[in-house]
Design a protein around this motif. Structure first.
Motif, PDB file in Angstrom:
ATOM      1  N   SER A   1       0.833  -1.196   0.000  1.00 55.33           N
ATOM      2  CA  SER A   1       0.000   0.000   0.000  1.00 55.33           C
ATOM      3  C   SER A   1       0.868   1.246   0.000  1.00 55.33           C
ATOM      4  N   TYR A  27      -3.277   4.048  -2.341  1.00 48.98           N
ATOM      5  CA  TYR A  27      -3.419   2.969  -3.303  1.00 48.98           C
ATOM      6  C   TYR A  27      -3.067   1.638  -2.652  1.00 48.98           C
ATOM      7  N   TYR A  28      -3.831   0.631  -3.026  1.00 53.73           N
ATOM      8  CA  TYR A  28      -3.556  -0.730  -2.588  1.00 53.73           C
ATOM      9  C   TYR A  28      -3.950  -1.665  -3.707  1.00 53.73           C
ATOM     10  N   GLU A  29      -3.061  -2.580  -4.049  1.00 56.60           N
ATOM     11  CA  GLU A  29      -3.305  -3.522  -5.137  1.00 56.60           C
ATOM     12  C   GLU A  29      -3.759  -2.798  -6.408  1.00 56.60           C
ATOM     13  N   LYS A  30      -3.059  -1.721  -6.706  1.00 56.99           N
ATOM     14  CA  LYS A  30      -3.236  -0.940  -7.934  1.00 56.99           C
ATOM     15  C   LYS A  30      -4.574  -0.195  -7.999  1.00 56.99           C
ATOM     16  N   GLU A  31      -5.338  -0.251  -6.943  1.00 61.18           N
ATOM     17  CA  GLU A  31      -6.609   0.465  -6.928  1.00 61.18           C
ATOM     18  C   GLU A  31      -6.570   1.643  -5.958  1.00 61.18           C
ATOM     19  N   GLU A  32      -7.239   2.726  -6.331  1.00 63.48           N
ATOM     20  CA  GLU A  32      -7.350   3.875  -5.436  1.00 63.48           C
ATOM     21  C   GLU A  32      -8.265   3.496  -4.271  1.00 63.48           C
ATOM     22  N   ARG A  33      -7.766   3.692  -3.060  1.00 63.02           N
ATOM     23  CA  ARG A  33      -8.533   3.320  -1.866  1.00 63.02           C
ATOM     24  C   ARG A  33      -8.867   4.536  -1.004  1.00 63.02           C
ATOM     25  N   ARG A  87      -1.169   6.511  -9.827  1.00 58.86           N
ATOM     26  CA  ARG A  87      -1.406   5.120 -10.159  1.00 58.86           C
ATOM     27  C   ARG A  87      -0.368   4.264  -9.445  1.00 58.86           C
ATOM     28  N   GLN A  88      -0.708   2.985  -9.312  1.00 55.85           N
ATOM     29  CA  GLN A  88       0.206   2.032  -8.699  1.00 55.85           C
ATOM     30  C   GLN A  88       0.448   0.905  -9.688  1.00 55.85           C
ATOM     31  N   SER A 116       4.722   3.534  -7.371  1.00 60.65           N
ATOM     32  CA  SER A 116       3.619   4.448  -7.650  1.00 60.65           C
ATOM     33  C   SER A 116       4.121   5.735  -8.291  1.00 60.65           C
TER      34      SER A 116
END
Lengths: 114, 115
Positions: A31, A49-55, A67-68, A74
């Motif tokens: 993350s 970001y966590y696992e390429k998704e915006e959290r 982006r990740q 990132s």
């Protein structure tokens, strides 16, 4: 083990330009969060970001994006730079297992907008 | 409601003295309260943190006192040393809602320890 690494360390841009800042998290950390720190103030949350998704996203305009990548590194992108975007941009990473609440910061990228 | 208010803005302490920095919050969803230390040109470094189920946590010369009913917490640095001179930030987070990646920081306290 290396800590959170950010590049470049310093950057000078002019108004209206675009900038890309890069971050590599601590090995094993999945993350990444981005913060903006204006001189004399505490860091302000921009993205998580966590696992390429915006959290999570802070109160920043759409000119800010991130982006990740699959290796968990990132990028933070800022378009149409304004003078007020001059700040220290900090990247932080954390584990998602034990001690997941501990956030580790890099030394930041000092952005100056002229 | 998302703010964390920190005081004082600056603090000067003699070597060997006690440094005390205070923070207050409003959001009762906050459940994690770390303190960070930042030297010039560096990013913040985690110093010590507390969860609201305890009223005090001590690590070496650093102690956090936590008052849940007053929604206040403070950092005490015992036997302050010149090497402690830095900017200190309190922060708060809701681990339930964002698992710690989103911290709300106070405005910072610039500590100077005089030899």
């Amino acid at each position: 083990d290396a800590g959170v690494t950010q590049s470049p360390t310093h950057l000078i841009k002019t108004r209206g330009q675009h900038v890309t800042l890069r971050c590599s998290p601590i090995s094993g950390h999945k993350s990444v969060s981005w913060y903006q720190q204006v001189l004399g103030q505490g860091p302000q949350f921009i993205f998580q970001y966590y696992e390429k998704e915006e959290r999570g996203r802070g109160n920043f305009p759409d000119r800010f994006s991130a982006r990740q990548f699959p290796n968990y590194s990132s990028e933070l992108n800022v378009n149409a730079l304004l003078l007020g975007d001059s700040a220290l941009y900090l990247c932080a990473s954390r584990s998602v297992g034990a001690a997941k609440e501990k956030l580790f910061f890099g030394s930041g990228t000092q952005l100056s907008v002229l | 409601q998302q703010q964390v208010k920190q005081s004082p803005q600056s603090l000067i302490v003699q070597k060997g003295g006690i440094s005390i920095i205070n923070c207050a919050y409003e959001n009762t969803a906050f459940d994690y309260f770390p303190w960070y230390q930042q030297f010039p040109g560096k990013g913040p470094a985690l110093l010590i943190a507390i969860r609201p189920d305890v009223s005090e946590k001590k690590e070496g010369r650093f102690t956090i006192s936590f008052n849940k009913s007053a929604k206040q917490f403070s950092l005490h640095i015992m036997d302050s040393q010149p090497g402690d001179s830095a900017t200190y930030f309190c922060a708060a987070s809701s681990l339930i809602y964002n698992q710690g990646g989103k911290l709300i920081f106070g405005q910072g306290t610039e500590l100077s320890v005089k030899p």
